[in-house]
Enzyme design. Structure first.
Site, mmCIF file in Angstrom:
data_model
loop_
_atom_site.group_PDB
_atom_site.id
_atom_site.type_symbol
_atom_site.label_atom_id
_atom_site.label_comp_id
_atom_site.label_asym_id
_atom_site.label_seq_id
_atom_site.Cartn_x
_atom_site.Cartn_y
_atom_site.Cartn_z
ATOM 1 C CE LYS A 51 -4.437 -1.295 0.258
ATOM 2 N NZ LYS A 51 -5.501 -0.759 -0.594
ATOM 3 C CB SER A 305 -0.908 -8.228 -0.648
ATOM 4 O OG SER A 305 -1.811 -8.870 0.232
#
Length: 513
Positions: A51, A305
């Protein structure tokens, strides 16, 4: 068109704060699946998540006036950490609105990077609504976690790196999906460079907003969102992300909680790193796809992720891993209540490892056994075991997929309810795990009904679970349901659940008063 993202991704400003993460081969998984399995290690970013890329790229493109007014975002945690680090790097004030269910490790990490944290609501969507209000009231600039071209382009640099690092086209690329920012960015770039590569998005079964949108041909909102994979707990896929995904992604797969837990273990065994549930989501989809398609000697890559999870949450993850790997079966078996019957039963199990064995003396005729047993995954071992038990005259039920059995009954086996406990109804309740939630449930029930059974376990997760028995007469059931509705927590009537009836309910001969 998605091609317009190629220049955006090539021009994205991310490496002031982000690092180029490696693509590592997973040798154990490769051997087990008969393919070459690769992991894109975004869990190795400074904030332990991809992110950071999108947040910094968006911040870099804000005007001086926008930066001076400060930024605000709603996030379950990883976007929050990325934006907090980006704002700290650029000297911009940041306010992050986070759901109350966000793991504490993420809340502390955001505060540690100088951002102001506001805890609001139980889901991302409730937090986002509050962030929108702050934009209107304070004049801050909203930095969306996924539905923004600059954020999508920043995430797309993950795909750019994969193409450069792997060199030869992949056969299949698996990408986790929440709001769709990572999938849109990666798919736009990879599909342009490697059109032959199949790109598959992977969602949690209980937060499958992309699958819902694809099935309906338009964006739609999920009525409820599961919280286990909190990094993907989004009720509606983004407008811009959906536009790109529809043109670039080949398929979407969903994964269960047990499958994500098993994937977390797989990543640990190959890397000695612990992914968060959303971080292992793509790998869970990879394994599911490989088994479904029976593919061999293929290059399969999953993006890991993120790695932001509470340590005490690992208790719950480890409990569910063996079932997620289909290496454990949970069975209910009736055996004779006499000396030597346990030994005879174990003889039928053969060399299989018994992971759990629970029962309590009930009568002189028979005993109900709750047993966990190791089985060989991916074949007919469990079916062979069930068949062998039946041939030997045992009554057996497979409870492996029974949520009440796995979450509660296995820890509560100890006897049926006494005859004196009449009109018992059993409910499974799920609620956001935060201070005061349990007290809210108990006070909401009031004093009109007697609680005859109560089981609660804190899993270190974003939500808590209760199995409760309440004495409710037939004439009072409608009123009781109204009270449960007013409390506002999700609940299910489990009075007819076989796991409850076999181990905790009244015996058939006692009936209901």
């Amino acid at each position: 068109m998605p091609q317009s993202y190629i220049k955006r991704i090539l021009d994205a400003r991310v490496y002031d704060v982000a690092r180029e993460t490696p693509v590592d081969q997973a040798p154990l998984l490769s051997q087990r699946t008969g393919n070459r399995v690769w992991l894109k290690r975004e869990d190795l970013q400074p904030v332990f998540s991809f992110k950071l890329r999108g947040a910094y790229n968006k911040m870099h493109r804000l005007s001086e006036a926008q930066r001076a007014g400060g930024v605000v975002a709603a996030s379950a945690g990883n976007h929050a950490q990325g934006l907090a680090m980006a704002a700290q790097k650029m000297g911009v004030k940041a306010t992050i609105v986070m759901p109350r269910t966000t793991p504490l490790i993420k809340v502390d990490a955001v505060r540690g990077r100088g951002a102001r944290v506001v805890l609001h609501g139980d889901s991302y969507d409730e937090a986002a609504a509050h962030a929108d209000r702050l934009v209107k009231e304070k004049g801050m600039t909203y930095v969306h976690p996924f539905d923004d071209p600059d954020v999508i382009a920043g995430q797309g640099t993950v795909g750019m790196e994969i193409v450069r690092q792997h060199q030869a086209p992949l056969d299949v690329l698996f990408v986790p999906v929440g709001g769709g920012g990572l999938l849109a960015g990666v798919a736009a770039y990879v599909k342009y460079v490697w059109p032959q590569t199949k790109i598959i998005g992977v969602e949690p079964e209980d937060a499958a907003c992309l699958k819902l949108a694809l099935d309906r041909g338009r964006r739609a909102t999920l009525p409820e969102v599961g919280l286990f994979a909190d990094g993907c707990a989004v009720a509606q896929v983004g407008k811009e992300t959906f536009r790109v995904i529809r043109e670039t992604v080949d398929e979407v797969i969903t994964a269960s909680t047990d499958e994500m837990c098993a994937a977390i273990k797989d990543i640990f065994e190959d890397t000695r790193s612990i992914a968060e549930p959303a971080g292992a989501l793509a790998l869970a989809g990879l394994k599911k796809y490989a088994e479904r398609e029976g593919c061999e000697d293929k290059d399969l890559l999953a993006i890991v992720s993120g790695a932001n999870t509470n340590f005490d949450r690992l208790r719950y993850i480890s409990e569910r891993t063996e079932i997620g790997e289909q290496r454990e079966a949970v069975l209910s078996v009736t055996i004779p209540e006499r000396p030597g019957s346990f030994r005879a039963f174990c003889g039928v199990l053969g060399r299989r490892n018994i992971t759990e064995f629970n029962y309590r003396y009930a009568d002189a005729g028979s005993a109900q056994v709750f047993v966990g047993v190791s089985v060989v995954p991916g074949g007919d071992d469990l079916e062979s075991l069930l068949s062998e038990l039946a041939k030997k005259g045992y009554e057996v039920e497979d409870l492996t997929e029974n949520e009440v059995a796995k979450l509660h009954v296995r820890y509560m086996v100890g006897g049926h309810v006494p005859d004196a406990v009449a009109n018992e109804r059993v409910y499974r309740v799920e609620f956001p795990e935060r201070p005061g939630a349990l007290a809210k449930f108990l006070s909401g029930l009031g004093q009109a009904w007697n609680i005859s059974m109560f089981h609660y376990r804190n899993h270190g997760a974003a939500y808590g679970r209760i199995l409760v028995g309440v004495q409710v007469r037939a004439a009072e059931r409608k009123a009781f349901s109204s009270v449960m509705d007013d409390i506002g927590f999700r609940y299910w009537d489990e009075t007819e659940n076989r796991a409850y009836q076999l181990y905790l309910g009244q015996r058939p001969e006692s009936g209901e008063n």
